[in-house]
Scaffold this motif. Structure first.
Motif, PDB file in Angstrom:
ATOM      1  N   LEU A 111       0.808  -1.217   0.000  1.00  0.00           N
ATOM      2  CA  LEU A 111       0.000   0.000   0.000  1.00  0.00           C
ATOM      3  C   LEU A 111       0.845   1.273   0.000  1.00  0.00           C
ATOM      4  CD1 LEU A 111      -2.716  -1.166   2.543  1.00  0.00           C
ATOM      5  CD2 LEU A 111      -2.994  -0.890   0.067  1.00  0.00           C
ATOM      6  N   VAL A 114      -0.294   4.944  -1.366  1.00  0.00           N
ATOM      7  CA  VAL A 114      -1.747   5.166  -1.358  1.00  0.00           C
ATOM      8  C   VAL A 114      -2.069   6.232  -0.318  1.00  0.00           C
ATOM      9  CG1 VAL A 114      -4.007   4.144  -0.908  1.00  0.00           C
ATOM     10  CG2 VAL A 114      -2.251   2.814  -2.121  1.00  0.00           C
ATOM     11  N   TRP A 146      -6.238   3.205  -8.367  1.00  0.00           N
ATOM     12  CA  TRP A 146      -5.114   2.522  -7.705  1.00  0.00           C
ATOM     13  C   TRP A 146      -4.930   1.141  -8.328  1.00  0.00           C
ATOM     14  CZ3 TRP A 146      -8.736   5.259  -4.699  1.00  0.00           C
ATOM     15  CH2 TRP A 146      -8.232   6.411  -4.083  1.00  0.00           C
ATOM     16  N   PRO A 149      -1.754  -1.706  -6.130  1.00  0.00           N
ATOM     17  CA  PRO A 149      -1.815  -2.600  -4.964  1.00  0.00           C
ATOM     18  C   PRO A 149      -2.588  -3.882  -5.256  1.00  0.00           C
ATOM     19  CG  PRO A 149      -2.392  -0.338  -4.361  1.00  0.00           C
ATOM     20  CD  PRO A 149      -2.342  -0.391  -5.846  1.00  0.00           C
ATOM     21  N   LEU A 154      -5.807  -3.679  -0.979  1.00  0.00           N
ATOM     22  CA  LEU A 154      -6.637  -2.490  -1.145  1.00  0.00           C
ATOM     23  C   LEU A 154      -8.033  -2.726  -0.573  1.00  0.00           C
ATOM     24  CD1 LEU A 154      -6.824   0.368  -2.259  1.00  0.00           C
ATOM     25  CD2 LEU A 154      -7.446  -0.605  -4.485  1.00  0.00           C
ATOM     26  N   LEU A 157      -7.958  -2.542   3.230  1.00  0.00           N
ATOM     27  CA  LEU A 157      -7.788  -1.155   3.644  1.00  0.00           C
ATOM     28  C   LEU A 157      -9.136  -0.433   3.628  1.00  0.00           C
ATOM     29  CD1 LEU A 157      -5.823   1.193   4.361  1.00  0.00           C
ATOM     30  CD2 LEU A 157      -5.723   1.671   1.900  1.00  0.00           C
TER      31      LEU A 157
END
Length: 366
Positions: A111, A114, A146, A149, A154, A157
């Protein structure tokens, strides 16, 4: 200062956990008292509540989930818990930093780069249409922004850290197999999560967590409190409420805090056989788990083994075959103990055979 031996701590824990005498409260009342039930394995809380509540039936928890008085969400220790709607809304902001840190601790390299606030805003924007989504569907919706990742990193998260989510029924309903569909807590419950109060150095939400934890787990140390919630010990909160508390020592000299009027039964109080589900609060709610389980068997508590309490301590494991419990003792059981285990197993078998009508899920609140 009074010293509490392991048997005194055992009986206190059993009393607080409704494992000494089954309680007569509602499902939401029990879940609130216990500060939530660990629930990453969706069916396990049913046995946990059956062992704790007189007359508990699977439909009671199903109705609490579909009626939105109890929700499945990531909270303590970044694990999925059943908590009351009120506690989910009141406690989530206090856990936000820990949730983010734990996801980043697992996926820091993946990550890297990000922007967390930007990702949170993107996740909230996607979910603003009020449509439940799987983690994969949410990731797909933000993938153009994104692409680097891994999807899992992701997704965790977004779902476990950045956007407070509820896992919707039928996930977690009795004898139902269902994947995880997420919806923001605010949408599912019709109210935003409570903001953190202004920082005055006393951590008022943390104070509530300390009091509630001790009511369900005390007497306990600050290390036990930290192990339960995953937060960094709540030092300001402990300091703020310390004058309200009584202090004990265990046999190794460690300081234990407690509420003055909380139950601390006589250590000779008889303790009935109880069947615990995998990852049960009564064991995982402490850093020092010796009040319930011997050192030789500590690994069982994190391996997902279901455990049997005999005279208040873990004395066997159990599994289910053809809807009937099969018990594997960890030590020789006396004839009287075996008889009591068999009787409780017979009652549990009857519970596991119960059929319920799944209540409908009410429409999403706008």
């Amino acid at each position: 200062m009074t010293v509490l031996d392991s048997r005194a701590l055992n009986r206190a824990a059993l009393a607080r956990q409704h494992l000494l005498t089954r309680g007569d409260t509602s499902v939401s009342g029990a879940v609130a008292h216990l500060c939530g039930l660990q629930a990453q394995e969706p069916q396990e809380p049913f046995v946990g509540l059956w062992s704790r509540l007189a007359g508990f039936q699977p439909g009671h928890l199903d109705s609490a989930l579909t009626g939105r008085t109890v929700v499945r969400t990531h909270l303590m220790r970044r694990t999925v818990h059943l908590v009351t709607a009120e506690d989910a809304l009141a406690w989530r902001a206090r856990h936000d930093a820990m949730l983010r840190q734990r996801v980043l601790g697992t996926y820091r390299r993946e990550l890297d780069g990000v922007d967390l606030e930007e990702a949170a805003a993107a996740g909230r924007a996607v979910m603003a249409d009020g449509q439940p989504r799987t983690m994969s569907e949410l990731v797909q919706a933000v993938r153009d922004r994104w692409p680097g990742p891994p999807r899992r990193a992701l997704g965790e998260l977004l779902v476990a850290a950045l956007v407070p989510m509820a896992q919707l029924p039928p996930r977690g309903l009795w004898q139902r197999t269902a994947g995880v569909r997420n919806l923001p807590l605010a949408t599912w419950l019709g109210r935003d999560t409570d903001p953190l109060p202004a920082d005055d150095g006393t951590d008022p939400v943390g104070q509530q967590l300390v009091r509630r934890y001790l009511a369900a787990y005390g007497p306990a140390s600050s290390a036990d409190l930290r192990a339960w919630c995953g937060l960094a010990g709540l030092p300001a909160a402990v300091k703020a409420v310390r004058e309200e508390l009584v202090v004990f020592r265990d046999e190794r000299g460690r300081e234990l805090l407690d509420l003055p009027d909380a139950p601390r039964p006589d250590p000779d109080t008889p303790a009935p056989v109880r069947f615990l589900p995998a990852f049960d609060n009564a064991v995982l709610g402490y850093r020092d788990r010796s009040r319930l389980i011997d050192d030789a068997h500590l690994g069982l508590s994190v391996a997902g083994e279901r455990m049997v309490l005999v005279d208040g301590r873990v004395a066997a494991t159990w599994t289910v075959r053809d809807r009937r419990p099969e018990v594997s003792p960890l030590r020789p059981l006396t004839a009287a103990e075996r008889k009591a285990v068999d009787a409780e197993a017979q009652d549990l078998a009857g519970f596991l055979d119960e059929q319920v009508v799944i209540p409908p899920v009410s429409p999403v609140r706008s």
